[in-house]
Motif scaffolding. Structure first.
Motif: not given
Length: 422
Positions: A105-110
């Motif tokens: 899944g998405e662990q980090l969003a920037v």
């Protein structure tokens, strides 16, 4: 020993183990970090104005930089990667980033401010150093686009908004003339001594002249001795952090490393007067502040390009400026300083908002700050991410400075709503 007896012995041992396990004192469950929102300042950059302009204004020849005005240097990029690596290790140990690999899944969003190349680069460096080798694509608007997340002050501010900001700034400045701290006055006098000792009598820059508030290019500014002192203080700090020769910083003035510490209160004070002015901070920062409130509450948030930061993404990074940190400090009632970095919003400084689930099921919000010291920046030293907790004094914090999630969301939602309905 008969088989029956051996069986009885084994059964009794099993029973005693079960009784012992039931009677043992259970280990105390630990708080669990569920989500963190990080707001990072970009790394070491060159002065935002051409060096020729600085030379002409100060009647001094400043050092050349290896990049265009306002751009990240390679040194600055490496320092920023060290900060990102340290943050990645810290939050892997805290359990919100995968201990190994990229996770599922998405662990980090920037999300990066598109207004400047240095913030776009910062988002990219952070993304790839927090989770090395993992497919994280930083989001942003098209390069050069004004992003309201980082500054929603209209380019053409309404007369009413402009009047409110300028009235508050002028009132603050008038009070400051009578109460300006001694270390700020010393910083201005030191700027004069280092750059042009006779400047106030020869028509050259006078770093102790009175200040006034002006509206220029859609925003409030200070002009006068304090703002000039603030600018040269920041430029000299950046020269030192970039690793330029100490003998060349300050044109031979002795002990410039210590002098930089003396100069910096001028920069910090000017930032407090303008960037942390609530009348300016809320118009600039209400969108980002609202996103932070929603994110720490476990909600999904829509980015300006239409993409979503999901409710299950545990780590979110916004790549902005020192002004971004200042406006959030004003909105959330935060303040901080560092013993080894005279600028509280210096290169790579990162503000965090963490959501913790306590053993009793309650959720609490903690504000933290990360930084690199001046000499660590200069020497490109590896960083150990040791956050300092910042008391959230506006929302009834506990002894550790954190607030109950409900108090946090209610307090700052009300603050933002009050601004919207003015």
């Amino acid at each position: 020993m008969s088989r029956l007896f051996r069986a009885l012995v084994i059964l009794s041992c099993i029973w005693l183990q079960a009784v012992g396990a039931q009677g043992a004192t259970p280990a105390h469950p630990a708080p669990v970090l569920e989500r963190v929102v990080l707001v990072a300042r970009h790394g070491i950059r060159s002065p935002t104005h051409p060096i020729a302009e600085l030379d002409a204004h100060t009647h001094r020849q400043w050092q050349a930089w290896p990049v265009a005005p306002g751009e990240l240097t390679e040194h600055g990029q490496r320092d920023l990667a060290l900060m990102g690596t340290a943050l990645g290790l810290h939050y892997r140990q805290a359990g919100v980033l995968p201990a190994h690999g990229c996770g599922t899944g998405e662990q980090l969003a920037v999300w990066s401010d598109a207004a400047d190349q240095r913030t776009l680069q910062t988002g990219d460096i952070m993304a790839h150093s927090l989770i090395p080798g993992c497919p994280v694509t930083p989001g942003s608007l098209p390069p050069g686009t004004h992003d309201p997340v980082f500054n929603d002050l209209p380019i053409q501010a309404s007369p009413a908004l402009q009047h409110t900001i300028m009235t508050d700034l002028s009132t603050t400045l008038a009070h400051d003339r009578e109460t300006r701290p001694a270390d700020v006055r010393k910083a201005q006098a030191t700027a004069q001594a280092v750059i042009q000792p006779a400047g106030c009598t020869t028509g050259m820059p006078c770093f102790t002249q009175p200040d006034r508030a002006t509206w220029h290019k859609g925003a409030p500014h200070l002009s006068g001795g304090l703002s000039q002192s603030a600018d040269v203080a920041e430029d000299m700090l950046l020269e030192y952090a970039q690793g330029m020769p100490c003998a060349a910083i300050g044109w031979g003035y002795p002990d410039m490393r210590h002098v930089i510490d003396i100069l910096q209160p001028a920069h910090n004070h000017a930032s407090r007067l303008v960037r942390r002015l609530p009348a300016l901070a809320f118009p600039r920062g209400h969108i980002l502040a609202g996103m932070i409130v929603d994110l720490v509450a476990g909600q999904a948030v829509r980015e300006p390009n239409g993409d979503m930061i999901t409710a299950t993404t545990p780590v979110i990074v916004f790549a902005g400026h020192d002004s971004t940190l200042d406006m959030l400090a004003a909105i959330f009632g935060l303040d901080w300083s560092f013993a080894d970095l005279p600028d509280p919003t210096g290169p790579d400084t990162t503000l965090g908002f963490e959501t913790w689930r306590m053993p009793d099921g309650q959720r609490r919000v903690r504000a933290v700050i990360f930084h690199q010291g001046m000499d660590a920046l200069r020497m490109e030293q590896p960083v150990t991410a040791q956050p300092e907790t910042l008391p959230l004094s506006a929302c009834h914090p506990g002894q550790d400075g954190s607030c109950a999630l409900g108090d946090f969301t209610r307090t700052f939602t009300e603050r933002l709503d009050a601004y919207q309905h003015k």
